[in-house]
Design an enzyme around this catalytic site. Structure first.
Site, PDB file in Angstrom:
ATOM      1  N   LYS A 267       4.084  -6.655   4.067  1.00 46.16           N
ATOM      2  CA  LYS A 267       2.939  -6.662   4.986  1.00 46.16           C
ATOM      3  C   LYS A 267       2.500  -8.098   5.227  1.00 46.16           C
ATOM      4  O   LYS A 267       2.178  -8.813   4.281  1.00 46.16           O
ATOM      5  CB  LYS A 267       1.795  -5.844   4.392  1.00 46.16           C
ATOM      6  CG  LYS A 267       0.492  -5.898   5.194  1.00 46.16           C
ATOM      7  CD  LYS A 267      -0.620  -5.174   4.452  1.00 46.16           C
ATOM      8  CE  LYS A 267      -1.965  -5.342   5.141  1.00 46.16           C
ATOM      9  NZ  LYS A 267      -3.070  -4.714   4.375  1.00 46.16           N
ATOM     10  N   ASP A 272      -7.364 -10.054   8.673  1.00 43.48           N
ATOM     11  CA  ASP A 272      -7.727  -8.660   8.897  1.00 43.48           C
ATOM     12  C   ASP A 272      -9.238  -8.520   9.030  1.00 43.48           C
ATOM     13  O   ASP A 272      -9.964  -8.559   8.035  1.00 43.48           O
ATOM     14  CB  ASP A 272      -7.213  -7.788   7.751  1.00 43.48           C
ATOM     15  CG  ASP A 272      -7.530  -6.316   7.981  1.00 43.48           C
ATOM     16  OD1 ASP A 272      -7.783  -5.945   9.140  1.00 43.48           O
ATOM     17  OD2 ASP A 272      -7.520  -5.551   6.998  1.00 43.48           O
ATOM     18  N   LYS A 279     -14.790  -4.511   9.658  1.00 39.20           N
ATOM     19  CA  LYS A 279     -15.268  -4.654   8.288  1.00 39.20           C
ATOM     20  C   LYS A 279     -16.632  -5.332   8.292  1.00 39.20           C
ATOM     21  O   LYS A 279     -16.940  -6.138   9.189  1.00 39.20           O
ATOM     22  CB  LYS A 279     -14.322  -5.550   7.475  1.00 39.20           C
ATOM     23  CG  LYS A 279     -12.918  -5.045   7.260  1.00 39.20           C
ATOM     24  CD  LYS A 279     -12.102  -6.103   6.513  1.00 39.20           C
ATOM     25  CE  LYS A 279     -10.657  -5.703   6.325  1.00 39.20           C
ATOM     26  NZ  LYS A 279     -10.498  -4.655   5.313  1.00 39.20           N
ATOM     27  N   ASP A 290      -4.326 -11.245   3.316  1.00 36.85           N
ATOM     28  CA  ASP A 290      -3.785  -9.914   3.552  1.00 36.85           C
ATOM     29  C   ASP A 290      -2.311  -9.946   3.949  1.00 36.85           C
ATOM     30  O   ASP A 290      -1.723  -8.902   4.222  1.00 36.85           O
ATOM     31  CB  ASP A 290      -4.611  -9.194   4.617  1.00 36.85           C
ATOM     32  CG  ASP A 290      -4.603  -7.682   4.437  1.00 36.85           C
ATOM     33  OD1 ASP A 290      -4.331  -7.224   3.316  1.00 36.85           O
ATOM     34  OD2 ASP A 290      -4.865  -6.971   5.419  1.00 36.85           O
ATOM     35  N   ASP A 349      -8.734  -0.181  10.622  1.00 34.16           N
ATOM     36  CA  ASP A 349      -8.691  -0.998   9.403  1.00 34.16           C
ATOM     37  C   ASP A 349      -7.642  -0.483   8.419  1.00 34.16           C
ATOM     38  O   ASP A 349      -7.473  -1.044   7.349  1.00 34.16           O
ATOM     39  CB  ASP A 349     -10.074  -1.019   8.740  1.00 34.16           C
ATOM     40  CG  ASP A 349     -10.197  -2.115   7.692  1.00 34.16           C
ATOM     41  OD1 ASP A 349      -9.411  -3.088   7.749  1.00 34.16           O
ATOM     42  OD2 ASP A 349     -11.075  -1.999   6.810  1.00 34.16           O
ATOM     43  N   GLU A 351      -4.462  -0.741   8.972  1.00 32.73           N
ATOM     44  CA  GLU A 351      -3.422  -1.317   9.837  1.00 32.73           C
ATOM     45  C   GLU A 351      -2.143  -1.665   9.090  1.00 32.73           C
ATOM     46  O   GLU A 351      -1.068  -1.685   9.684  1.00 32.73           O
ATOM     47  CB  GLU A 351      -3.961  -2.559  10.554  1.00 32.73           C
ATOM     48  CG  GLU A 351      -3.886  -3.868   9.784  1.00 32.73           C
ATOM     49  CD  GLU A 351      -4.727  -3.899   8.507  1.00 32.73           C
ATOM     50  OE1 GLU A 351      -4.334  -4.626   7.578  1.00 32.73           O
ATOM     51  OE2 GLU A 351      -5.761  -3.210   8.435  1.00 32.73           O
ATOM     52  N   ARG A 353      -0.309  -0.120   6.907  1.00 33.59           N
ATOM     53  CA  ARG A 353       0.716   0.927   6.887  1.00 33.59           C
ATOM     54  C   ARG A 353       1.375   1.086   8.259  1.00 33.59           C
ATOM     55  O   ARG A 353       2.514   1.526   8.352  1.00 33.59           O
ATOM     56  CB  ARG A 353       0.108   2.232   6.394  1.00 33.59           C
ATOM     57  CG  ARG A 353      -0.917   2.851   7.311  1.00 33.59           C
ATOM     58  CD  ARG A 353      -1.851   3.792   6.580  1.00 33.59           C
ATOM     59  NE  ARG A 353      -2.759   3.062   5.707  1.00 33.59           N
ATOM     60  CZ  ARG A 353      -3.681   3.641   4.939  1.00 33.59           C
ATOM     61  NH1 ARG A 353      -3.800   4.959   4.948  1.00 33.59           N
ATOM     62  NH2 ARG A 353      -4.465   2.920   4.169  1.00 33.59           N
TER      63      ARG A 353
END
Length: 505
Positions: A267, A272, A279, A290, A349, A351, A353
């Site tokens: 990933k 993010d 968030k 992230d 959020d 995202e 996956r």
């Protein structure tokens, strides 16, 4: 946009030099590594060289609070002779984990010094001495953008000896290479996101590929659209800085069609915000890290040739910046991933996956490896399950793969705890609109893993959710405050082991 010049491809680590026998002329600071069983065998000879009764020194320091637990230190100044001070550093029972902590403590103590001479116990096993070298590399880590008060530089050189005539340089070099992967992954994760975007990450991967004999291919946004990478494109739609898909390939010398083949999928979310499912401010702080999974995959691939890994490895990094804007993807959108499977978005959020799904589907369809592993800072839920800085989450469809990864976690210090994949929870991510949803109520780390499992086909697959070990709150053990680079040492240790795919399938 103006950018900083590219960083050095590899960090400059302290020179860690093995010295058979005690050096004739040591540094101004000598470090004596003390275990629970007492001083190393060479301590008497070292004491004679220094003009110090080390047994008496240890007795005095113990009486005033020093203990040999791993990573503790006590400094004693010398008023005469060429040596300025003797430092006692605890190594506990001498396990690899404890020696890694001791190495990191020595590196921290050595900041601002040109050189240290360190004496360790004779007969340390290779795996423990390697861990000591890893600790020196990791404890030396520094990252800042300061122009004033920049702090003390890392120690330039550490001469290491056990007083014997043995030669251990190769073991130390292996430890430094593995430690360097952790440093690189930390550096990538710590780089602020005004400097770092998907194109930046692709540039770092390309630089390392050129240095380490890897093949590299990068998909830009146009190629991603042409090839149907709907998850990566959706997550990146809200940003002015477009996504990238990065492929790195390592092929060992002498590889044949029977050489085991592993694909890693990382990933690479370079920032993010949560997208339209925004968030709160507190949730965004630290989201520059992230992309830890993607950075760890890049760092791992960079070390495999030096370590002589015997398996063929492809690293896939799915990189995007998740931002809110008029072009951002929305809750209730339906995404078509690589290969055609669809996802109904319920939370922008969730995202990570979505981008990993594209990478997994590409691996299954185009690469057909023997083993498939993805790595990510995927869910906050794994921290609820496992706490912080103790275990990362491990999900797997193959018991041998789970065991091999867990063993590598113990060796590397990035420990894993296996989590379940119960079919009973698949209904939690079902929807009449698409093949699945990307977010639901319930056990969040498990439903995220079950979402990804559908993209892994019938391959032996493991999912590493490392949010629980991705950020240290203090300079402690082998970590510094901030991003840990979780996954790089684990994956490198696993892939460079004698038989990483043993028993799988």
């Amino acid at each position: 946009m103006a950018r900083r010049s590219a960083p050095n491809v590899f960090p400059t680590l302290p020179a860690l030099v093995w010295q058979p026998g005690l050096p004739v002329h040591g540094s101004h600071t000598w470090v004596i590594v003390v275990g629970e069983s007492g001083l190393p065998a060479a301590a008497k000879q070292a004491g004679e060289r220094l003009g110090v009764d080390l047994d008496r020194l240890l007795e005095v320091q113990t009486a005033t609070g020093f203990s040999p637990s791993a990573g503790t230190t006590a400094a004693y100044p010398l008023l005469t002779g060429e040596v300025d001070q003797v430092v006692l550093v605890g190594a506990g029972g001498g396990s690899p984990k404890e020696l890694r902590h001791a190495g990191a403590a020595i590196a921290r103590f050595g900041r601002g010094k040109d050189e240290l001479t360190a004496v360790v116990a004779e007969g340390i096993e290779d795996v423990a001495l390697q861990a000591f070298a890893e600790g020196v590399a990791l404890g030396s880590f520094t990252f800042h953008r300061k122009t004033v008060d920049t702090g003390k530089p890392m120690v330039e050189r550490i001469t290491l000896t056990d007083g014997s005539d043995s030669e251990r340089a190769a073991v130390i070099e292996r430890g430094l290479v593995i430690g360097r992967t952790g440093w690189l992954a930390r550096e990538y994760a710590t780089t602020p996101s005004n400097e770092k975007d998907p194109a930046w990450l692709a540039a770092r991967a390309t630089e390392l590929a050129a240095l380490t004999g890897l093949e590299v291919k990068v998909w830009d946004e146009k190629q991603l659209a042409a090839d149907g990478f709907g998850g990566i494109l959706a997550v990146g739609k809200g940003s002015t800085r477009p996504p990238r898909f990065i492929r790195l390939d390592y092929t060992p010398e002498g590889a044949t069609k029977d050489t085991p083949y592993v694909v890693l999928v990382g990933k690479g979310i370079t920032y993010d915000t949560g997208g339209l499912s925004l968030k709160p401010r507190e949730g965004m702080v630290s989201m520059k890290r992230d992309m830890t999974g993607g950075g760890s995959v890049i760092a791992t691939l960079s070390a495999l040739r030096e370590l002589g890994a015997k398996v063929k490895v492809t690293g896939l990094i799915c990189s995007a910046e998740n931002m809110p804007s008029g072009t951002a993807y929305r809750p209730d959108d339906v995404i078509r991933h690589y290969g055609g499977r669809t996802t109904e978005v319920k939370n922008t959020d969730a995202e990570g996956r979505l981008v990993l799904a594209d990478g997994l589907a590409y691996a299954v369809s185009e690469l057909k490896p023997d083993v498939l592993v993805d790595v990510a800072t995927l869910t906050g839920a794994i921290k609820v399950s496992l706490g912080s800085m103790l275990y990362g989450g491990l999900f797997a469809t193959d018991d041998a793969l789970a065991d091999n990864l867990a063993e590598a976690g113990e060796v590397s210090g990035e420990r894993l705890w296996r989590m379940p994949l119960p079919e009973e929870y698949v209904d939690l991510i079902s929807t009449p609109i698409a093949d699945s949803v990307n977010s639901s109520k319930g056990p969040g780390s498990i439903t995220a893993a079950l979402f990804l499992k559908a993209f892994a086909g019938d391959l032996p697959w493991a999912h590493l959710d490392l949010s629980s070990i991705a950020e240290s709150q203090a300079d402690a053990l082998e970590y510094t405050t901030g991003a840990t680079g979780a996954g790089a040492r684990l994956l490198t240790t696993w892939l460079a082991s004698e038989s990483p795919t043993s028993g799988i399938g």
